[in-house]
Design a protein around this motif. Structure first.
Motif, PDB file in Angstrom:
ATOM      1  N   ARG A   1      -5.880  -1.689   0.418  1.00 27.06           N
ATOM      2  CA  ARG A   1      -5.894  -1.196  -0.491  1.00 27.06           C
ATOM      3  C   ARG A   1      -7.194  -3.355  -1.062  1.00 27.06           C
ATOM      4  NH1 ARG A   1      -3.566  -3.704  -4.807  1.00 27.06           N
ATOM      5  NH2 ARG A   1      -1.455  -4.840  -4.479  1.00 27.06           N
TER       6      ARG A   1
ATOM      7  N   ASP B   1       1.218   7.108   2.489  1.00 28.75           N
ATOM      8  CA  ASP B   1      -0.269   7.484   2.744  1.00 28.75           C
ATOM      9  C   ASP B   1      -1.615   7.251   2.677  1.00 28.75           C
ATOM     10  OD1 ASP B   1      -0.150   7.813   0.873  1.00 28.75           O
ATOM     11  OD2 ASP B   1      -0.367   9.969  -0.574  1.00 28.75           O
ATOM     12  N   THR B   2      -1.242   5.968   2.697  1.00 23.80           N
ATOM     13  CA  THR B   2      -2.702   5.813   3.221  1.00 23.80           C
ATOM     14  C   THR B   2      -3.115   4.752   4.438  1.00 23.80           C
ATOM     15  OG1 THR B   2      -2.283   3.641   1.456  1.00 23.80           O
ATOM     16  CG2 THR B   2      -3.939   5.329   1.115  1.00 23.80           C
TER      17      THR B   2
ATOM     18  N   ASN C   1       0.986  -1.341   0.146  1.00 26.12           N
ATOM     19  CA  ASN C   1      -0.007   0.218   0.396  1.00 26.12           C
ATOM     20  C   ASN C   1       0.669   1.014   0.250  1.00 26.12           C
ATOM     21  OD1 ASN C   1      -2.924  -0.827   1.054  1.00 26.12           O
ATOM     22  ND2 ASN C   1      -1.163  -2.217   1.576  1.00 26.12           N
ATOM     23  N   ARG C   2       0.624   2.345  -0.184  1.00 23.55           N
ATOM     24  CA  ARG C   2       1.242   3.743  -0.508  1.00 23.55           C
ATOM     25  C   ARG C   2       1.204   4.362   0.900  1.00 23.55           C
ATOM     26  NH1 ARG C   2      -0.576   7.896  -5.243  1.00 23.55           N
ATOM     27  NH2 ARG C   2      -0.350   9.347  -3.305  1.00 23.55           N
TER      28      ARG C   2
ATOM     29  N   ARG D   1      -9.559  -3.884   2.249  1.00 26.52           N
ATOM     30  CA  ARG D   1      -9.713  -2.261   3.518  1.00 26.52           C
ATOM     31  C   ARG D   1      -9.000  -2.360   5.268  1.00 26.52           C
ATOM     32  NH1 ARG D   1      -9.585   0.968   0.138  1.00 26.52           N
ATOM     33  NH2 ARG D   1     -11.122   1.873   1.157  1.00 26.52           N
TER      34      ARG D   1
END
Length: 382
Positions: A94, A89-90, A86-87, A97
């Motif tokens: 994704r 900054d998230t 995952n990025r 969840r």
């Protein structure tokens, strides 16, 4: 100097369907939709080759806005539940969840590389194998040499037998007689000779110095002006600039590259000249003279030899101005069996040692695998 920054996008390989060279912007395989995970080296990105001189990546820089945003998001993190990347900054995975937790693993950012120190491309397998092959050859030869030396130094005992003893004795008769010599006048001083008594106490003397004439005795170096001597040398001079780059992996499939122009130096040849004194060689003459003196000269000799007998000196009577010089040589021949009949010749150093050997005598020998022989005498060898 101005710095130029680029973002380089890496690629990864899917371990589910073996799709290769997937751009880092894809977090799932475009072919099988498998999410990129930390396992299976899916998150070990390939950033391609770099220029060997400048260290600049040979790939094009990223210009797409979404890709640039992903690069700036920070290091990727991996979900604790499904393992998807995952990025940075998230906060929510994704793929499943799930929320990012304090234990979620993240890719580490690597430190900056110094300007002009790019990672060299991996050596071809053949080259590495070739170097390794020669290493093995060298080690093999060293091992063979060590084994050969160890084998050759191994000793074993055999028993030999004296087959013959041999001796040779020589007596030289020298007389102190008048001779003519040549010498440099400044080294000659008239000295009366003295005749020997019982072959000792003689003085050669210098008499009747005559026929002196100039003769070259050597040479000398004389200053003969000056000369200019030059040597071609090289030095490093600034000759413009060259581009040097450094890179930093950002932990998310992107790499930041910073390039700048640094001074470039070239080798320049120049003449280093000096004025030195020039010299020429001149002959040096001195007086060479003929003179009379006395010297020992051999006028007669007697030789006697024998086998398996006590040694004796040849008969030779000296005159009043004579002296006798003696020399002796001894040999003991020993036959032994060691993979065939062989012979060892031992040379005693004195008459008493020679007389201790008898024909037919048994001799313990120590022989090594190279064929070197030692005679055992008690706990010692000779």
């Amino acid at each position: 100097m101005a710095k130029r920054t680029r973002i380089i996008e890496g690629t990864w390989n899917c371990t589910s369907c073996d799709t290769r060279a997937i751009l880092a912007r894809h977090r799932s395989c475009p072919h099988c939709n498998n999410p990129r995970e930390e396992t299976g080296k899916e998150s070990e990105f390939d950033f391609g080759e770099v220029d060997a001189v400048s260290g600049k990546s040979l790939r094009e820089g990223v210009t797409d806005a979404k890709a640039l945003s992903a690069a700036a998001a920070g290091a990727d993190w991996f979900c604790d539940y499904c393992g998807a990347s995952n990025r940075g900054d998230t906060p929510i995975c994704r793929n499943c969840r799930a929320k990012r937790s304090a234990t979620s693993r993240a890719l580490a950012e690597e430190p900056d590389e110094p300007i002009g120190a790019p990672h060299p491309p991996p050596a071809p397998f053949a080259a590495r194998g070739s170097g390794r092959k020669w290493l093995y050859v060298g080690l093999g030869l060293l091992a063979c040499f060590g084994t050969c030396m160890y084998w050759g130094s191994r000793t074993h005992g055999v028993t030999g037998q004296v087959t013959t003893t041999e001796w040779t004795r020589t007596v030289h008769r020298e007389t102190f007689q008048r001779v003519t010599r040549e010498g440099w006048r400044n080294e000659l001083s008239s000295t009366l000779p003295r005749m020997p008594v019982n072959g000792m106490g003689e003085v050669a003397g210098v008499e009747n110095i005559r026929n002196c004439f100039p003769r070259q005795r050597g040479t000398r170096q004389v200053a003969d002006g000056t000369e200019r001597v030059c040597k071609t040398k090289t030095r490093q001079v600034k000759c413009g600039t060259t581009e040097k780059c450094k890179r930093k992996k950002m932990g998310n499939g992107y790499m930041k590259e910073v390039c700048e122009d640094v001074p470039k130096y070239c080798s320049k040849r120049y003449e280093d000249c000096d004025t030195r004194t020039r010299y020429r060689s001149e002959p040096v003459f001195d007086l060479s003279c003929t003179y009379d003196t006395y010297a020992w000269k051999e006028v007669d000799r007697r030789v006697e030899s024998g086998r398996d007998s006590a040694p004796r000196w040849p008969e030779l009577r000296p005159g009043s101005l004579d002296r006798l010089l003696r020399e002796e040589k001894y040999a003991v021949r020993i036959d032994y069996e060691d993979s065939g009949a062989k012979e060892h010749v031992y040379e005693p150093k004195s008459e008493s040692e020679f007389l201790s050997w008898k024909r037919g005598q048994s001799v313990p020998l120590q022989v090594n695998n190279f064929g070197s022989v030692n005679i055992l005498a008690g706990n010692a060898v000779r």
